[in-house]
Design an enzyme around this catalytic site. Structure first.
Site, PDB file in Angstrom:
ATOM      1  N   HIS A 175       0.824  -1.206   0.000  1.00 34.45           N
ATOM      2  CA  HIS A 175       0.000   0.000   0.000  1.00 34.45           C
ATOM      3  C   HIS A 175       0.867   1.269   0.000  1.00 34.45           C
ATOM      4  O   HIS A 175       0.663   2.162   0.824  1.00 34.45           O
ATOM      5  CB  HIS A 175      -0.912   0.014   1.229  1.00 34.45           C
ATOM      6  CG  HIS A 175      -1.886  -1.113   1.269  1.00 34.45           C
ATOM      7  ND1 HIS A 175      -2.489  -1.548   2.440  1.00 34.45           N
ATOM      8  CD2 HIS A 175      -2.383  -1.907   0.283  1.00 34.45           C
ATOM      9  CE1 HIS A 175      -3.289  -2.559   2.167  1.00 34.45           C
ATOM     10  NE2 HIS A 175      -3.249  -2.796   0.869  1.00 34.45           N
ATOM     11  N   PRO A 176       1.837   1.409  -0.916  1.00 35.67           N
ATOM     12  CA  PRO A 176       2.625   2.643  -0.950  1.00 35.67           C
ATOM     13  C   PRO A 176       1.736   3.827  -1.293  1.00 35.67           C
ATOM     14  O   PRO A 176       0.778   3.713  -2.057  1.00 35.67           O
ATOM     15  CB  PRO A 176       3.664   2.373  -2.042  1.00 35.67           C
ATOM     16  CG  PRO A 176       3.040   1.332  -2.914  1.00 35.67           C
ATOM     17  CD  PRO A 176       2.220   0.476  -1.992  1.00 35.67           C
TER      18      PRO A 176
END
Length: 553
Positions: A469-470
């Site tokens: 989940h950057p």
């Protein structure tokens, strides 16, 4: 060089780019071109939900990013898959549909994202969604993004929910509705038995319009400027370079790693870094590539004493039958991502809203498929939601073909360690509940010998993984904020005719999976871009645990 001119130029056909391609062409007035470096998403590995671990590990569909050596994780370099295909990461992700907590968006507004409070964003979540169970005050029933509950055939899902109740946590009927906190059902972006990526939901229907062109295998190498006004993009296709001009705006939707890279390659970013790579400065913005955030998680695995887990489906013959049934009928186990139940809890008293997320899986296996199940077991993916550690995306060189450096600086703050230890201990307590007594075997991971802070910390250093989940690397904020990159309308501060629209502009990471918030963000940005009146705010209430200051549950 060949040259053409369009009204809007979109860089990236990912979750946000697909939404913009649809919304900006629906009235038929503007010519829109989408540049995507990847290729077609017409693959059984992408479209069959249960095959989710395959495309994220295929170079054809994954950019193949790895972090720099992470000092707090024994120097490990972690895989950071990003979709390189139509649909972007929505074509390779786990399809879990989680909007985040209402208080995430109150936090966004306090961080300078004016007009992005929960009451402002809820209408856009609803506009996007086509929920199988229909719409209500919180949910959308007729939007393009199909969502549904899982099959819930495996009895361990009911056991998980009951164990949460026995441990003293509430049951929530809808983690995307009034109350996120508690144990409940997870929903997935699946419709008609196949993955409902942003490409399937938005782009594919829009491609039938004459005013939309989608060009694949096209790598944007720089944004073209006239002064500080973005006027087009240079891109590489094969060995040839092409320029395309935009009459109205350039919209960068390349994601939390590629968007800051493209801005920097184009002369927008920190002065010293650009000078280091001999890139001419167009506009100094120190925040480009900074504030990078992610979710970490580990797999708490327990052996199962009865042969009822998905392990029985893992032999080649069973998997072939699942695939054949899906190909013929688009039903059966192939239509599920198998993350069908989960939960959101608070790690300690004094935390106002959930900071730990669970995905329950009736099998013991790694998310990306790199570690296969060896026995019947079940697991909870668990990790903190609001890491205090921040990282960055920086250029390795001025060559657009060279991958940038990605460094999350994972677990660099003491609060992160306290939250991870709570994850281990609170999860162990849930699996110790009477509901699991019949099924509970030995603790595979972390293992019963992992008890002290030091033992837990050693386990985390060795085994924690990215939840993929950057985000937040081009954060939205006030123009007076030195690290803000875009304003509340997604316009790149200090430039004209240039916006960034993707998960990189989140001021801070949300509580849960990021695909639903990214699509919402693009839905709202589309109205800003078109100059349309925003959807009326929704005054719906949201849950906060009444005794959050003094109790953990």
């Amino acid at each position: 060089m060949a040259q053409e001119t369009v009204d809007y130029l979109i860089v990236g056909a990912g979750s946000a780019g697909c939404v913009l391609a649809d919304r900006l062409t629906e009235d038929g007035r503007d010519q829109v071109l989408v540049l995507e470096y990847g290729g077609s998403d017409r693959s059984v590995w992408i479209q069959m939900p249960s095959a989710l671990s395959i495309p994220m590990n295929m170079p054809k569909y994954d950019w193949g990013f790895y972090t720099e050596s992470e000092p707090q994780l024994n120097g490990r370099r972690l895989h950071t898959p990003r979709g390189k295909v139509l649909g972007g990461s929505s074509s390779v992700n786990g399809m879990v549909y989680v909007r985040g907590n209402a208080l995430d968006y109150e936090r966004w507004e306090s961080e300078g994202a004016s007009g992005w409070s929960y009451r402002d964003v809820l209408p856009y979540f609803k506009r996007a969604e086509g929920r199988a169970g229909g719409g209500d005050d919180y949910r959308g029933g007729d939007g393009p993004l199909a969502t549904r509950r899982g099959l819930l055939d495996n009895p361990l899902h009911a056991v998980w929910l009951e164990a949460g109740r026995q441990a003293g946590y509430p049951f929530t009927a809808d983690v995307n509705g009034f109350q996120q906190e508690g144990f409940g059902y997870l929903e997935m972006t699946v419709g008609a038995g196949r993955r409902c990526s942003a490409a399937n939901a938005y782009l594919r229907p829009a491609m039938e319009r004459t005013n939309l062109t989608v060009r694949t295998h096209a790598l944007a190498t720089r944004i073209l400027f006239d002064g500080r006004r973005a006027v087009g993009v240079r891109y590489r296709r094969g060995e040839a370079l092409h320029d395309v001009l935009a009459r109205r705006e350039v919209l960068v939707c390349a994601g939390p790693i590629n968007s800051p890279q493209l801005l920097k390659l184009s002369g927008v970013g920190p002065r010293a870094e650009l000078a280091q790579h001999d890139i001419s400065l167009v506009h100094e913005l120190p925040g480009v590539g900074e504030n990078l955030q992610d979710h970490l998680e580990f797999y708490f695995q327990v052996a199962c004493r009865e042969p009822i887990t998905l392990y029985s489906q893992m032999n080649p013959w069973r998997k072939a039958l699942i695939g054949l049934r899906w190909l013929l009928r688009h039903d059966g186990l192939g239509v599920s991502n198998h993350f069908e139940t989960g939960g959101f809890i608070r790690s300690r008293p004094g935390v106002r809203y959930p900071d730990i997320q669970y995905h329950f899986l009736p099998m013991a296996v790694s998310y990306d498929g790199s570690s296969l199940a060896r026995e019947h077991g079940f697991q909870a993916h668990v990790g903190p939601m609001r890491s205090h550690s921040k990282g960055w995306v920086r250029l390795r060189s001025a060559d657009p073909l060279e991958k940038p450096r990605v460094f999350f600086n994972y677990m660099s703050q003491p609060e992160d360690w306290a939250e991870m230890r709570a994850c281990v201990r609170l999860t162990r307590e849930i699996f110790a509940q009477p509901a699991f007594a019949r099924y509970r075997g030995r603790e595979i991971q972390p293992g019963e010998g992992v008890q002290s802070d030091g033992e837990i910390d050693a386990f985390i250093r060795a085994k924690v993984e990215s939840a993929f989940h950057p985000s937040c690397s081009c954060r939205m904020g006030r123009a007076s904020d030195p690290l803000a990159v875009v304003d509340a309308q997604a316009r790149v501060i200090g430039t004209q005719a240039l916006r960034v629209v993707d998960s990189s502009i989140m001021p801070s990471i949300t509580t849960g999976n990021l695909n639903a918030p990214t699509i919402m963000l693009a839905e709202k940005a589309a109205d800003h871009i078109r100059g349309r009146a925003l959807l009326p705010p929704s005054p719906e209430p949201y849950y906060v645990a009444p005794a959050w200051e003094s109790t953990q549950r």
